[in-house]
Design a protein around this motif. Sequence first.
Motif, PDB file in Angstrom:
ATOM      1  N   LEU A 176       0.853  -1.203   0.000  1.00 25.66           N
ATOM      2  CA  LEU A 176       0.000   0.000   0.000  1.00 25.66           C
ATOM      3  C   LEU A 176       0.880   1.241   0.000  1.00 25.66           C
ATOM      4  O   LEU A 176       0.655   2.182  -0.768  1.00 25.66           O
ATOM      5  CB  LEU A 176      -0.906  -0.039   1.244  1.00 25.66           C
ATOM      6  CG  LEU A 176      -1.825   1.120   1.629  1.00 25.66           C
ATOM      7  CD1 LEU A 176      -1.236   2.111   2.590  1.00 25.66           C
ATOM      8  CD2 LEU A 176      -2.463   1.823   0.454  1.00 25.66           C
ATOM      9  N   ARG A 177       1.912   1.231   0.829  1.00 23.33           N
ATOM     10  CA  ARG A 177       2.785   2.408   0.903  1.00 23.33           C
ATOM     11  C   ARG A 177       3.405   2.692  -0.464  1.00 23.33           C
ATOM     12  O   ARG A 177       3.450   3.825  -0.905  1.00 23.33           O
ATOM     13  CB  ARG A 177       3.880   2.215   1.962  1.00 23.33           C
ATOM     14  CG  ARG A 177       3.343   2.046   3.388  1.00 23.33           C
ATOM     15  CD  ARG A 177       4.350   2.482   4.426  1.00 23.33           C
ATOM     16  NE  ARG A 177       5.594   1.729   4.396  1.00 23.33           N
ATOM     17  CZ  ARG A 177       5.804   0.568   5.022  1.00 23.33           C
ATOM     18  NH1 ARG A 177       4.831   0.011   5.739  1.00 23.33           N
ATOM     19  NH2 ARG A 177       6.975  -0.043   4.943  1.00 23.33           N
ATOM     20  N   ARG A 178       3.825   1.631  -1.150  1.00 21.31           N
ATOM     21  CA  ARG A 178       4.432   1.850  -2.475  1.00 21.31           C
ATOM     22  C   ARG A 178       3.436   2.437  -3.462  1.00 21.31           C
ATOM     23  O   ARG A 178       3.775   3.305  -4.267  1.00 21.31           O
ATOM     24  CB  ARG A 178       5.031   0.548  -3.015  1.00 21.31           C
ATOM     25  CG  ARG A 178       6.438   0.267  -2.459  1.00 21.31           C
ATOM     26  CD  ARG A 178       7.191  -0.745  -3.313  1.00 21.31           C
ATOM     27  NE  ARG A 178       6.516  -2.044  -3.332  1.00 21.31           N
ATOM     28  CZ  ARG A 178       6.670  -2.969  -2.367  1.00 21.31           C
ATOM     29  NH1 ARG A 178       7.478  -2.744  -1.357  1.00 21.31           N
ATOM     30  NH2 ARG A 178       6.014  -4.110  -2.429  1.00 21.31           N
ATOM     31  N   GLU A 179       2.196   1.995  -3.389  1.00 18.96           N
ATOM     32  CA  GLU A 179       1.169   2.565  -4.294  1.00 18.96           C
ATOM     33  C   GLU A 179       1.001   4.061  -4.029  1.00 18.96           C
ATOM     34  O   GLU A 179       0.857   4.858  -4.949  1.00 18.96           O
ATOM     35  CB  GLU A 179      -0.190   1.879  -4.077  1.00 18.96           C
ATOM     36  CG  GLU A 179      -0.165   0.406  -4.380  1.00 18.96           C
ATOM     37  CD  GLU A 179      -1.262  -0.014  -5.356  1.00 18.96           C
ATOM     38  OE1 GLU A 179      -1.596   0.775  -6.251  1.00 18.96           O
ATOM     39  OE2 GLU A 179      -1.762  -1.164  -5.198  1.00 18.96           O
ATOM     40  N   ILE A 180       1.004   4.411  -2.764  1.00 20.87           N
ATOM     41  CA  ILE A 180       0.859   5.830  -2.396  1.00 20.87           C
ATOM     42  C   ILE A 180       2.044   6.626  -2.946  1.00 20.87           C
ATOM     43  O   ILE A 180       1.870   7.707  -3.519  1.00 20.87           O
ATOM     44  CB  ILE A 180       0.786   5.981  -0.849  1.00 20.87           C
ATOM     45  CG1 ILE A 180      -0.410   5.229  -0.270  1.00 20.87           C
ATOM     46  CG2 ILE A 180       0.808   7.443  -0.429  1.00 20.87           C
ATOM     47  CD1 ILE A 180      -1.734   5.910  -0.396  1.00 20.87           C
ATOM     48  N   TYR A 181       3.253   6.090  -2.786  1.00 19.20           N
ATOM     49  CA  TYR A 181       4.428   6.831  -3.261  1.00 19.20           C
ATOM     50  C   TYR A 181       4.381   7.042  -4.774  1.00 19.20           C
ATOM     51  O   TYR A 181       4.700   8.125  -5.257  1.00 19.20           O
ATOM     52  CB  TYR A 181       5.741   6.099  -2.910  1.00 19.20           C
ATOM     53  CG  TYR A 181       5.909   5.799  -1.444  1.00 19.20           C
ATOM     54  CD1 TYR A 181       5.341   6.639  -0.491  1.00 19.20           C
ATOM     55  CD2 TYR A 181       6.625   4.693  -1.004  1.00 19.20           C
ATOM     56  CE1 TYR A 181       5.471   6.356   0.859  1.00 19.20           C
ATOM     57  CE2 TYR A 181       6.765   4.412   0.346  1.00 19.20           C
ATOM     58  CZ  TYR A 181       6.174   5.240   1.274  1.00 19.20           C
ATOM     59  OH  TYR A 181       6.299   4.963   2.605  1.00 19.20           O
TER      60      TYR A 181
END
Length: 555
Positions: A176-181
């Motif tokens: 999820l964090r990577r998608e946000i970045y």
Amino acid sequence: MKNWWQEEVIYQIYPKSFNDSNNDGIGDINGIREKLPYLEDLGITMIWICPIFKSPMIDNGYDISDYQDINPDFGTIHDLEDLIKEAEQRGIKIILDLVVNHSSDEHPWFQEALENPSSKYRDYYIFRKPSNGAPPNNWRSIFGGSVWEKVRNEEIYYMHTFDKKQPDLNFENPELRREIYSMINWWLDKGIAGFRIDSITFIKKDQDYSSLPADGVDQLVTCKHKTRNRPGISEFLHELKQETFNKYDCVTVGEAPGVEYEEFDDYIGEDGYFSMIFDFKYADIDVESGSDWFKRTDWSIKEFRDLLFKSQEAIQKVGWGANFIENHDQPRAISKLIKDPSYQNYYGGSALALMYMFLRGTPFLYQGQEIGATNFTRQFIEQFDDISSIDNYYRSMSEGFSKEEALNFVNLRSRDNTRTPMQWNTSRYAGFSQYAPWLEVNENYDMINVASQEDDPESLLNFYRLLISTRNTSTHRDTLIFGNITPVYDTKENIISYYREGSTETLQVIVNLSSDKTSMEIQSFTSIISNYENIQNNDGSITLRPYEAMLIKLN
Ligand code: GLO
């Protein structure tokens, strides 16, 4: 070290209420484009636009269902690209609102998480089993009720710090964090200058999710210390910066409630997560907590001043601050901070303006503040749109207050106070639209509007223009932007005064924030700006009339 974003003056736009170019009652991106000349004349150098992304709009865009598309009510991505270009031609940069503590429940990730419990998207959100047939714990959501909502046809709950249509994203999940970045970088690649970052201190939750003693008749508890600025947030925020902002020459402004002064270094120090943060400790002076409006305080000017100074001193030690007196969550500053109603006009407005514009930090102005817009008192709860107003109304009554009292709390604090359509002129709907706007225009628009102040040299609008141009282009620019701040504590109680010290000059701001005449000892000076026609100086003692405010240079 000097940074370009320290020199900006930022204007906040609530797009739904700023200017409606296609006459459907809802403001839009092309409406902002139309008003670029106005904004350039005002002297601002950057615009922060509240969320314009695809959204069911239950919290006016703070509930995003597609982070990489524009809500059709506001226009298209091409309109935004044109706005960015045209603004740049006028020397104005654009920052957007980054809302990643939660998405909308209509976001495809959440939809998939509901439909398919074994999909990877389940772990993009926070799902928990019931505790003895009841919600997992007794935490209260900021917009009312439990933070837990039961999933239909399943024995499981999901968490929402805000409304039930705003499920919290699970930052513990690296994917999820990577998608946000990658979403953030996609926007930065489009040429925006950076982000204001919504509710960012909420992204780390206390992982034990335990109940606490209730603090209301609803048996729930406002437990911000369990959900705000928790240990471990540092890893998330460092990584966020590393993977996104650090790769660009951008500005980041964190909305960071719950951060204590001792922790400011982590947030805005040399290696801090953000360029600057908003400090709410002085903005929320009239209530015990920003979300419980029926717990009002009996505040004094001296308390306000002390909080403001404490904030300035704490920030100066480590970094840079974002100064504001209004935003889309706060009441109008004139209505909140000017205690004498007969001065909730040019005098009160100009005193507040001068007081905060020359603090150390980047000034933010909220649409309408520059013309002295005031709160709009409503008679019935049905006239409100804001979900937290409606929640606070019913909660106040459940806590034993009468209907009248509940309505009064909401009128004083409602977020709708600053969300009424911008008052451009005296024509129908205040020149905001030719069609009935989504939210009622403040009835005082025939008195308070841009057109009537444009050419009046004595208007608040022109006073703001003078303050901004003094900061941007006068010979005092360097001192006003980069100079040190030293508060003056040794004054009468209602006076707010501070020095700004540059390499070759010392400037002083003096503001009488009350309607009582007062006086102050002062060394020899030259006046730079005053909100009265002249300054009454009698041999080293100046007389300060009601809400008199000045910027002077010490000789
Ligand atoms: C303040 C925000 C507010 C949003 C909330 C949920 O906290 O600016 O307007 O409603 O953060 O996104």
